[in-house]
Design a protein around this motif. Sequence first.
Motif, PDB file in Angstrom:
ATOM      1  N   VAL A  83     -59.707  21.488  21.037  1.00  0.00           N
ATOM      2  CA  VAL A  83     -60.759  20.614  21.571  1.00  0.00           C
ATOM      3  C   VAL A  83     -60.181  19.230  21.874  1.00  0.00           C
ATOM      4  O   VAL A  83     -60.358  18.692  22.967  1.00  0.00           O
ATOM      5  CB  VAL A  83     -61.936  20.506  20.575  1.00  0.00           C
ATOM      6  CG1 VAL A  83     -62.988  19.514  21.092  1.00  0.00           C
ATOM      7  CG2 VAL A  83     -62.580  21.872  20.343  1.00  0.00           C
ATOM      8  N   ARG A 108     -73.204  24.320  15.780  1.00  0.00           N
ATOM      9  CA  ARG A 108     -71.950  24.181  16.514  1.00  0.00           C
ATOM     10  C   ARG A 108     -71.295  22.848  16.206  1.00  0.00           C
ATOM     11  O   ARG A 108     -71.970  21.835  16.031  1.00  0.00           O
ATOM     12  CB  ARG A 108     -72.200  24.300  18.021  1.00  0.00           C
ATOM     13  CG  ARG A 108     -70.951  24.570  18.835  1.00  0.00           C
ATOM     14  CD  ARG A 108     -71.213  24.508  20.329  1.00  0.00           C
ATOM     15  NE  ARG A 108     -71.446  23.128  20.779  1.00  0.00           N
ATOM     16  CZ  ARG A 108     -71.607  22.784  22.052  1.00  0.00           C
ATOM     17  NH1 ARG A 108     -71.603  23.703  22.990  1.00  0.00           N
ATOM     18  NH2 ARG A 108     -71.802  21.521  22.378  1.00  0.00           N
ATOM     19  N   ALA A 111     -67.874  19.005  20.384  1.00  0.00           N
ATOM     20  CA  ALA A 111     -67.474  19.597  21.659  1.00  0.00           C
ATOM     21  C   ALA A 111     -67.135  18.477  22.632  1.00  0.00           C
ATOM     22  O   ALA A 111     -67.415  17.295  22.388  1.00  0.00           O
ATOM     23  CB  ALA A 111     -68.602  20.464  22.214  1.00  0.00           C
ATOM     24  N   TYR A 126     -65.616  23.965  22.744  1.00  0.00           N
ATOM     25  CA  TYR A 126     -65.834  23.769  21.308  1.00  0.00           C
ATOM     26  C   TYR A 126     -65.010  24.807  20.560  1.00  0.00           C
ATOM     27  O   TYR A 126     -64.546  25.801  21.123  1.00  0.00           O
ATOM     28  CB  TYR A 126     -67.318  23.926  20.955  1.00  0.00           C
ATOM     29  CG  TYR A 126     -67.799  25.354  21.106  1.00  0.00           C
ATOM     30  CD1 TYR A 126     -67.832  26.226  20.028  1.00  0.00           C
ATOM     31  CD2 TYR A 126     -68.184  25.852  22.358  1.00  0.00           C
ATOM     32  CE1 TYR A 126     -68.227  27.549  20.170  1.00  0.00           C
ATOM     33  CE2 TYR A 126     -68.577  27.164  22.513  1.00  0.00           C
ATOM     34  CZ  TYR A 126     -68.599  28.006  21.421  1.00  0.00           C
ATOM     35  OH  TYR A 126     -68.979  29.322  21.581  1.00  0.00           O
TER      36      TYR A 126
END
Length: 339
Positions: A83, A108, A111, A126
């Motif tokens: 990332v 999550r 990102a 991500y």
Amino acid sequence: MTKTYDPGPRIAHAGGINIGTPNLERSLWFFRDLFGMEVTAEDDGVAYLRGYQEFDHHSLVLTQQDEALINTYSFRVARPQDVELFHDQLKADGLDVRVIPAGTEIGRGEAIRFLLPGGGHPIELYYDIDKPLAAEDLRSHLLGNSSRRRGLGVRRLDHLNIMTGPANIVRAEGWLREKLGLKRREFLTLPQNPDFIVASWLSVNSKLHDIAIGASPNGQDAQFHHVAFSIENFHDILTAVDQLRDVGIQIDAGPGKHGIGQAMYLYIRDPGSNHRIELYSGGREFHEPDWQALEWKIDNPHGMTWYGDLPNVDPQTSQYVTTTPSAGLDLPQRRAAAA
């Protein structure tokens, strides 16, 4: 050499899509009750869903908002550090890259978000994502299933299909290959102009595509054609079309079998958002490290459909060729659920 070699940041697979829908309850009925997808979380106008063979927290986000936009096309990267590595690489290339804090999508991690050069589609990358157990009453005795098979039996998100203007298609398709490392598996060209890419199917694994990109019939960038969800077998496609027809779901094309990729397809519409959804089964797998992409000509009738009725592609009457828009770099303002 093996101790020092680093392949650089890599994409692992198509991870998800965030669909903006003006009618969240109708979209939930479609994906949860008809498709049988598991709702893993809901939060004030946003629902998170996954298929019965997905262990990640979600592959589908439904966001209630006034405008039916595709808010995000997301990919999971291969390693946690990728990332940051992609962030630095994209910034060095001059792209405007936003950092999306962990938890912006429930479950999550952090990102990054940017617009596809030549396409204008909002892409998020991500790595970290929760893997929650399904509720006890939904759990399967099959260890390879995250929950019991229900409804039409959607297993997982298979691929994303986007479109951009003919003037930008070659640039956007090339960028996906050169900068994100996607491999061209099969592609479609014009007989009179083999350098012009009408459509291209790209993946980083054994599938035909994690993402496909085509030239938009309306000439506009940042267009969405469909997102595909995998179901187990060809018979399930026929069962699905029978049941979906009976409850009034719009069918754009199919059932049929693609020549490109050799999977069976059915194109329908989410009644809450009017975005196109594909049910997708089977298909050729790609394992060769030296695979040479197959070139199809647009006048070959077997490319789109090996069997089944050819989709109507007349721009005056076709439901199949219409596209829907994507959001920009900033996430759209969502509309809270009614009290």
